[in-house]
Design a protein around this motif. Sequence first.
Motif, PDB file in Angstrom:
ATOM      1  N   SER A   2       0.753  -1.096  -0.023  1.00  0.00           N
ATOM      2  CA  SER A   2       0.046   0.043   0.045  1.00  0.00           C
ATOM      3  C   SER A   2       0.739   1.277   0.027  1.00  0.00           C
ATOM      4  N   LEU A   4      -0.599   4.093   0.955  1.00  0.00           N
ATOM      5  CA  LEU A   4      -1.202   5.054   1.931  1.00  0.00           C
ATOM      6  C   LEU A   4       0.032   5.248   3.424  1.00  0.00           C
ATOM      7  N   GLY A  37      -5.386  -0.271  -1.513  1.00  0.00           N
ATOM      8  CA  GLY A  37      -5.837   0.155  -0.118  1.00  0.00           C
ATOM      9  C   GLY A  37      -5.408  -0.985   0.872  1.00  0.00           C
ATOM     10  N   GLU A  78     -17.451   2.746  -0.115  1.00  0.00           N
ATOM     11  CA  GLU A  78     -18.317   3.801   0.497  1.00  0.00           C
ATOM     12  C   GLU A  78     -19.763   3.405  -0.138  1.00  0.00           C
ATOM     13  N   VAL A 118      -9.398   0.315   4.107  1.00  0.00           N
ATOM     14  CA  VAL A 118      -9.072   1.889   4.106  1.00  0.00           C
ATOM     15  C   VAL A 118      -8.464   2.103   2.516  1.00  0.00           C
ATOM     16  N   THR A 119      -9.158   2.961   1.931  1.00  0.00           N
ATOM     17  CA  THR A 119      -8.621   3.357   0.644  1.00  0.00           C
ATOM     18  C   THR A 119      -8.343   4.725   0.614  1.00  0.00           C
ATOM     19  N   HIS A 122     -11.758   6.849   1.344  1.00  0.00           N
ATOM     20  CA  HIS A 122     -12.649   6.658   2.500  1.00  0.00           C
ATOM     21  C   HIS A 122     -12.263   5.498   3.172  1.00  0.00           C
ATOM     22  N   THR A 123     -12.603   5.184   4.259  1.00  0.00           N
ATOM     23  CA  THR A 123     -12.269   4.240   5.375  1.00  0.00           C
ATOM     24  C   THR A 123     -13.802   3.836   6.056  1.00  0.00           C
ATOM     25  N   ARG A 124     -13.912   2.477   5.837  1.00  0.00           N
ATOM     26  CA  ARG A 124     -14.994   1.974   6.665  1.00  0.00           C
ATOM     27  C   ARG A 124     -14.772   0.836   7.533  1.00  0.00           C
ATOM     28  N   THR A 173     -10.644   9.175   4.560  1.00  0.00           N
ATOM     29  CA  THR A 173      -9.417   8.667   5.180  1.00  0.00           C
ATOM     30  C   THR A 173      -8.504   9.594   5.563  1.00  0.00           C
ATOM     31  N   VAL A 176      -8.454   9.841   9.389  1.00  0.00           N
ATOM     32  CA  VAL A 176      -7.934   8.960  10.061  1.00  0.00           C
ATOM     33  C   VAL A 176      -6.562   9.052  10.705  1.00  0.00           C
ATOM     34  N   ARG A 262      -1.429   6.463  11.522  1.00  0.00           N
ATOM     35  CA  ARG A 262      -0.816   7.535  10.448  1.00  0.00           C
ATOM     36  C   ARG A 262       0.523   7.986  10.948  1.00  0.00           C
TER      37      ARG A 262
END
Length: 267
Positions: A2, A4, A37, A78, A118-119, A122-124, A173, A176, A262
């Motif tokens: 990833s 991210l 993600g 999402e 986690v993209t 968005h994070t779900r 995201t 977060v 993070r």
Amino acid sequence: MSTLPFDVAVGSVQGREHARSGRNNQDAACVRASEHGLVLVVADGCGSQPCSELGAQLGVRRLAQAAQARLARGEAVEGDGFLPGLREDLLGLMDGLASALGREVLGDLLFTVVGAVVTPAHTRIFSSGDGVWMLNGEVHALGPFPGNAPPYLAYALLRGEDVPLVSRALVPTGDVQALMLGTDGVGDLLGLARARLPERDEAVGPLSRFWTEDRYFTNPDAVRRRLAQLNRESVRADFAERRLSRTPGLLTDDTTLVVLRRRMGRA
């Protein structure tokens, strides 16, 4: 891998009562990263089943793989159909195993689950059954359920019950900072901040240590080692009484957590 800007830490330990009764650690965890993600999942197998750790291990791997496959196909986390589709992917695995091995195998596929996708956008966070999740320092316990009997996804095949993957949070995201997923053993850990470690005069401390202290992200074994330390039985000689004094470990149930944080200075 990833791209991210997050670090991830994972750890699991067998519960004291599971060790005493000769049962395996029935928790499982899986983290999958790709250019699309991050997917993080923990599961807790039903303790009354002889091979529930197998169901939990298969469950987390299937959910993580299926979520990554959906992201790769361009599905939006999402979107309203993402979690129902993920549920069907998991039930498809269970149904296939039941067809190949017999319906009795479904009894070993009873597990609760807490997960996150986690993209970049968005994070779900989602769940089915009990457990614990945290977002940006705010901790949420799921359960307990009546009779200590949480709903299991496999009940959809065993009993025809509509047990969903429930969305717990959907956030940008970029908002977060820290995220944690845990099995219900982490719920017990929440109440141990002032307890003393069995082997030393040291307080357990708050759960937030797992996402605020750097050591858990620089050493890949640090979370497991800390959980094992909390659950190590202390045996000391009481010479005056001529006996051994035993202090049990603090975690009665299997305890598993995945923490995401993070990276400093990264947007």
